[in-house]
Design a protein around this motif. Structure first.
Motif, PDB file in Angstrom:
ATOM      1  N   UNK A 251       0.829  -1.193   0.000  1.00  0.00           N
ATOM      2  CA  UNK A 251       0.000   0.000   0.000  1.00  0.00           C
ATOM      3  C   UNK A 251       0.870   1.252   0.000  1.00  0.00           C
ATOM      4  N   UNK A 252       2.015   1.210   0.636  1.00  0.00           N
ATOM      5  CA  UNK A 252       2.892   2.370   0.644  1.00  0.00           C
ATOM      6  C   UNK A 252       3.278   2.799  -0.758  1.00  0.00           C
ATOM      7  N   UNK A 253       3.480   1.838  -1.645  1.00  0.00           N
ATOM      8  CA  UNK A 253       3.885   2.187  -3.009  1.00  0.00           C
ATOM      9  C   UNK A 253       2.781   2.955  -3.730  1.00  0.00           C
ATOM     10  N   UNK A 254       1.517   2.671  -3.377  1.00  0.00           N
ATOM     11  CA  UNK A 254       0.410   3.418  -3.979  1.00  0.00           C
ATOM     12  C   UNK A 254       0.483   4.884  -3.583  1.00  0.00           C
ATOM     13  N   UNK A 255       0.723   5.144  -2.305  1.00  0.00           N
ATOM     14  CA  UNK A 255       0.800   6.524  -1.821  1.00  0.00           C
ATOM     15  C   UNK A 255       2.016   7.227  -2.420  1.00  0.00           C
ATOM     16  N   UNK A 256       3.112   6.511  -2.470  1.00  0.00           N
ATOM     17  CA  UNK A 256       4.352   7.100  -2.963  1.00  0.00           C
ATOM     18  C   UNK A 256       4.286   7.424  -4.454  1.00  0.00           C
ATOM     19  N   UNK A 257       3.472   6.690  -5.192  1.00  0.00           N
ATOM     20  CA  UNK A 257       3.395   6.927  -6.630  1.00  0.00           C
ATOM     21  C   UNK A 257       2.420   8.052  -6.991  1.00  0.00           C
ATOM     22  N   UNK A 258       1.658   8.532  -6.010  1.00  0.00           N
ATOM     23  CA  UNK A 258       0.689   9.595  -6.282  1.00  0.00           C
ATOM     24  C   UNK A 258       1.378  10.962  -6.255  1.00  0.00           C
ATOM     25  N   UNK A 259       0.893  11.850  -7.107  1.00  0.00           N
ATOM     26  CA  UNK A 259       1.422  13.211  -7.115  1.00  0.00           C
ATOM     27  C   UNK A 259       0.844  13.994  -5.932  1.00  0.00           C
ATOM     28  N   UNK A 260       1.429  15.120  -5.658  1.00  0.00           N
ATOM     29  CA  UNK A 260       0.942  15.981  -4.582  1.00  0.00           C
ATOM     30  C   UNK A 260      -0.496  16.404  -4.870  1.00  0.00           C
ATOM     31  N   UNK A 261      -0.791  16.731  -6.103  1.00  0.00           N
ATOM     32  CA  UNK A 261      -2.153  17.130  -6.476  1.00  0.00           C
ATOM     33  C   UNK A 261      -3.150  15.988  -6.253  1.00  0.00           C
ATOM     34  N   UNK A 262      -2.775  14.767  -6.600  1.00  0.00           N
ATOM     35  CA  UNK A 262      -3.648  13.617  -6.388  1.00  0.00           C
ATOM     36  C   UNK A 262      -3.882  13.376  -4.901  1.00  0.00           C
ATOM     37  N   UNK A 263      -2.809  13.485  -4.121  1.00  0.00           N
ATOM     38  CA  UNK A 263      -2.943  13.308  -2.679  1.00  0.00           C
ATOM     39  C   UNK A 263      -3.835  14.377  -2.068  1.00  0.00           C
ATOM     40  N   UNK A 264      -3.679  15.609  -2.532  1.00  0.00           N
ATOM     41  CA  UNK A 264      -4.491  16.704  -2.006  1.00  0.00           C
ATOM     42  C   UNK A 264      -5.963  16.509  -2.379  1.00  0.00           C
ATOM     43  N   UNK A 265      -6.240  16.072  -3.591  1.00  0.00           N
ATOM     44  CA  UNK A 265      -7.619  15.797  -4.007  1.00  0.00           C
ATOM     45  C   UNK A 265      -8.212  14.662  -3.180  1.00  0.00           C
ATOM     46  N   UNK A 266      -7.416  13.634  -2.915  1.00  0.00           N
ATOM     47  CA  UNK A 266      -7.862  12.519  -2.087  1.00  0.00           C
ATOM     48  C   UNK A 266      -8.178  13.008  -0.669  1.00  0.00           C
ATOM     49  N   UNK A 267      -7.319  13.874  -0.147  1.00  0.00           N
ATOM     50  CA  UNK A 267      -7.548  14.439   1.185  1.00  0.00           C
ATOM     51  C   UNK A 267      -8.857  15.227   1.219  1.00  0.00           C
ATOM     52  N   UNK A 268      -9.096  16.037   0.206  1.00  0.00           N
ATOM     53  CA  UNK A 268     -10.339  16.818   0.139  1.00  0.00           C
ATOM     54  C   UNK A 268     -11.557  15.909   0.061  1.00  0.00           C
ATOM     55  N   UNK A 269     -11.453  14.857  -0.742  1.00  0.00           N
ATOM     56  CA  UNK A 269     -12.555  13.908  -0.867  1.00  0.00           C
ATOM     57  C   UNK A 269     -12.847  13.230   0.474  1.00  0.00           C
ATOM     58  N   UNK A 270     -11.797  12.797   1.144  1.00  0.00           N
ATOM     59  CA  UNK A 270     -11.963  12.156   2.444  1.00  0.00           C
ATOM     60  C   UNK A 270     -12.564  13.135   3.453  1.00  0.00           C
ATOM     61  N   UNK A 271     -12.125  14.374   3.405  1.00  0.00           N
ATOM     62  CA  UNK A 271     -12.659  15.391   4.309  1.00  0.00           C
ATOM     63  C   UNK A 271     -14.150  15.611   4.060  1.00  0.00           C
TER      64      UNK A 271
END
Length: 57
Positions: free
Chosen positions: A1-21
């Motif tokens: 699972x770590x590799x999934x997070x590591x392969x995501x861009x900052x923009x993708x991570x931020x969008x995921x964070x917003x969605x989760x929020x």
């Protein structure tokens, strides 16, 4: 699972964070409304709850 997070861009991570929020915020609001509804029921005078059993033999 770590590799999934590591392969995501900052923009993708931020969008995921917003969605989760957004999802968590919606769930919290629904839970709060349910708890407030239940609390309102509990705070009603006992005569409004329903019929009571008579203790006369």
């Amino acid at each position: 699972m770590n590799s999934e997070w590591e392969s995501m861009t900052i923009d993708e991570l931020f969008k995921l964070r917003e969605l989760m929020q957004d999802v968590l915020s919606s769930k919290l609001k629904a839970k709060k409304a349910e708890l407030e509804r239940r609390l309102q029921i509990l705070n009603q005078p006992s005569s409004d709850v329903g019929p009571t059993k008579s203790h006369n033999p």
